[in-house]
Every structure is written in C-alpha cells, then in structure tokens.
Motif scaffolding. Structure first.
Motif, PDB file in Angstrom:
ATOM      1  N   ASN A 149       8.230   6.067   6.967  1.00 50.32           N
ATOM      2  CA  ASN A 149       6.814   5.735   7.130  1.00 50.32           C
ATOM      3  C   ASN A 149       6.316   4.866   5.985  1.00 50.32           C
ATOM      4  O   ASN A 149       5.533   3.921   6.197  1.00 50.32           O
ATOM      5  N   ALA A 150       6.731   5.174   4.766  1.00 49.62           N
ATOM      6  CA  ALA A 150       6.280   4.387   3.616  1.00 49.62           C
ATOM      7  C   ALA A 150       6.732   2.936   3.733  1.00 49.62           C
ATOM      8  O   ALA A 150       5.963   2.003   3.443  1.00 49.62           O
ATOM      9  N   LEU A 151       7.972   2.727   4.197  1.00 53.77           N
ATOM     10  CA  LEU A 151       8.471   1.356   4.350  1.00 53.77           C
ATOM     11  C   LEU A 151       7.718   0.609   5.446  1.00 53.77           C
ATOM     12  O   LEU A 151       7.294  -0.543   5.256  1.00 53.77           O
ATOM     13  N   LEU A 152       7.527   1.270   6.595  1.00 55.91           N
ATOM     14  CA  LEU A 152       6.823   0.605   7.702  1.00 55.91           C
ATOM     15  C   LEU A 152       5.367   0.337   7.366  1.00 55.91           C
ATOM     16  O   LEU A 152       4.825  -0.727   7.704  1.00 55.91           O
ATOM     17  N   LEU A 153       4.713   1.295   6.694  1.00 51.96           N
ATOM     18  CA  LEU A 153       3.303   1.102   6.334  1.00 51.96           C
ATOM     19  C   LEU A 153       3.135   0.004   5.295  1.00 51.96           C
ATOM     20  O   LEU A 153       2.126  -0.720   5.301  1.00 51.96           O
ATOM     21  N   ALA A 154       4.116  -0.117   4.386  1.00 55.84           N
ATOM     22  CA  ALA A 154       4.033  -1.177   3.383  1.00 55.84           C
ATOM     23  C   ALA A 154       4.051  -2.550   4.039  1.00 55.84           C
ATOM     24  O   ALA A 154       3.332  -3.466   3.620  1.00 55.84           O
ATOM     25  N   VAL A 155       4.853  -2.694   5.079  1.00 55.79           N
ATOM     26  CA  VAL A 155       4.899  -3.976   5.791  1.00 55.79           C
ATOM     27  C   VAL A 155       3.672  -4.144   6.682  1.00 55.79           C
ATOM     28  O   VAL A 155       3.042  -5.212   6.711  1.00 55.79           O
ATOM     29  N   GLY A 156       3.304  -3.089   7.415  1.00 50.60           N
ATOM     30  CA  GLY A 156       2.178  -3.200   8.342  1.00 50.60           C
ATOM     31  C   GLY A 156       0.848  -3.415   7.644  1.00 50.60           C
ATOM     32  O   GLY A 156      -0.038  -4.099   8.180  1.00 50.60           O
ATOM     33  N   ASN A 157       0.669  -2.831   6.454  1.00 49.81           N
ATOM     34  CA  ASN A 157      -0.609  -2.945   5.732  1.00 49.81           C
ATOM     35  C   ASN A 157      -0.607  -4.062   4.695  1.00 49.81           C
ATOM     36  O   ASN A 157      -1.544  -4.160   3.899  1.00 49.81           O
ATOM     37  N   PHE A 158       0.435  -4.874   4.700  1.00 53.25           N
ATOM     38  CA  PHE A 158       0.472  -6.002   3.770  1.00 53.25           C
ATOM     39  C   PHE A 158      -0.644  -6.990   4.113  1.00 53.25           C
ATOM     40  O   PHE A 158      -0.806  -7.399   5.265  1.00 53.25           O
ATOM     41  N   GLU A 159      -1.431  -7.344   3.101  1.00 55.09           N
ATOM     42  CA  GLU A 159      -2.586  -8.230   3.320  1.00 55.09           C
ATOM     43  C   GLU A 159      -2.345  -9.580   2.668  1.00 55.09           C
ATOM     44  O   GLU A 159      -1.835  -9.675   1.554  1.00 55.09           O
TER      45      GLU A 159
END
Length: 266
Positions: A149-159
């Motif tokens: 989850n941390a890896l996917l969220l880091a990519v998905g929430n990248f601004e």
C-alpha cells in the motif's frame, strides 16, 4: 504334536498366500488407525450432539439435525463454500495454464537450465503455507504503512504542479487487501498459485520425459509453430497427468483455500 508345531506347519503350508499380507500389515495398520478410523469417528459424531468438554455422558443421537442446520440455516457455510469454490476455480485454472506452457518450454527449449529452473520454482512449495500467508499478510496489509500500500500510494499521490498525474492508474487510498477473518479472495488465489506452481511444474516436466519427439518433429515439419505444437501435440500427451494434477488441486483447494478449512475446524 504341540500347538506351536501345528501352527508352524499351517503357516509353512499357507506361507505363499500369507506373505503379501505380512508385508502389507504395517501399512494397513497405519492406514486403519490414522485414516480410516478418524473418518468413521467423524461421521459418527456428525450425527450426534456432544459437548466434548463435559465428557462422553453428554452424547446423544441427533440424526440429520446437524446437516440440516449447516445446509439450511447456517449462513457462514454458504459464504465460506462460495469463496472456497471461487478461489479454487480461479487459482486452479491460472495454475495449470501457467504450469503446462512453462513445463513445455523448459523441457523443449531450456533443457540445459532445467534443473536450476525447477529448483527455483519449487522453493516456495518447500515453505509452509502458514508462513507464506503470514509474510504476504504483512506485505499486503490494509494500513497505509503496509509495504505494498505504501508503494502504490506513493505513486498514486505523487503531485506535480498541484496535479496527481498517476491517480488515474494508481490508488490514492489504502487498498483493503485482507478480509476481516482471512486473506482477500485475490490474495488467496495468488498464494495458491505461488505455493503450488513449482509442484505442478515438476509433475508436468516428469510427464514430458516420455514426450513423443517423433510427433514433435513431424509437427514442425508440417509447419506447426510453438503454440500449435503445444496445443495439438503436448497437451493431448499430458492428459493423464492433467487429470491427476487437477485432482490434487481440487483436494488442496478445498482444504486450504477460502474459508472451508476454518469452517470445518469451527
């Protein structure tokens, strides 16, 4: 003539008929005590009401009440059976659709690397299923701090300039990989596939040791490509092993996938 001499004489006369049973006696004893007897006992107590903590004096005959309650009243049985069958079908199909082509290419195209590849694929099978579930439950935890989850969220929430360019393809909230009491269905499928791929691959490679090379060469001379050779030559040759391996998959899937195993324990 004493009794011992009479017994010895009878044994010597019947020795050819008794010898096979003497060799089979240890196996028959183990099978009877540890396999057949538990099944019979389980069937007997399934038609009884019994509070095991209170002792044998609480046993009373119930007939089919337990079965009627399970099939007609208990909602947990239906949901656990449904999730188990779903995991079994999806993981079983994925397992054999992966193992058969892999075995074919290893046996026909990667023969020099066969031993190394079989060892690599077989390693997960040597690990305990409980350990695999524990490890994957850590990686696929529901919290934002869980590694996947941390890896996917880091990519998905990248601004970038106030815009999340990857939010369309990656999650912005934690994924609930795990259910309340067990792994999620897709994680169960992946665990079964990961755990038993090496075992089924070994079965199919062993079956391909008697692969008809003349038929394979004839198919290539007729212009068949690799896929056509696999479908029309290899798969028909593997039908007996496919039946055997699929039967093992069904047995393992019912006992280990989904929630039927936990339900039976309950």
């Amino acid at each position: 003539m004493n009794l011992f001499a009479q017994t010895l004489k009878i044994f010597q006369r019947r020795r050819p008929k008794l010898a096979p049973w003497l060799f089979l006696a240890p196996t028959l004893l183990v099978v009877g005590l540890f396999q057949i007897a538990p099944v019979i006992f389980a069937f007997i107590i399934s038609v009884m009401h019994w509070d095991a903590i209170e002792g044998l004096q609480t046993i009373r005959f119930a007939g089919l009440e337990n079965y009627l309650w399970v099939f007609l009243e208990d909602d947990w049985f239906g949901s656990s059976l449904g999730s188990t069958l779903w995991s079994l079908v999806v993981s079983g199909v994925a397992l054999h659709l992966t193992a058969i082509p892999l075995a074919f290419f290893i046996q026909t195209r990667l023969i020099r690397q066969r031993t190394l590849l079989l060892v690599v694929f077989f390693l997960p099978f040597l690990m305990s299923g409980t350990i695999l579930q524990f490890v994957f439950s850590i990686f696929f935890g529901n919290s934002p701090e869980a590694p996947i989850n941390a890896l996917l969220l880091a990519v998905g929430n990248f601004e970038l300039l106030g815009i999340k360019p990857f939010a369309l393809f990656f999650p912005t909230r934690p994924i609930q990989w795990l259910g309340a009491f067990s792994n999620g269905p897709w994680l169960d499928v992946f665990l079964i596939w990961w755990h038993y791929l090496g075992w089924n691959l070994l079965l199919y490679v062993a079956a391909l040791q008697s692969y008809p090379k003349d038929q394979s060469e004839a198919a290539r001379m007729d212009g068949a490509n690799v896929i056509q050779e696999l479908v029309h030559v290899t798969v028909p040759h593997l039908r007996p092993m496919i039946f055997f391996a699929s039967t093992l998959t069904v047995v393992i899937g019912i006992t280990e996938s989904g929630n039927v195993g936990g339900y039976m324990y309950y």
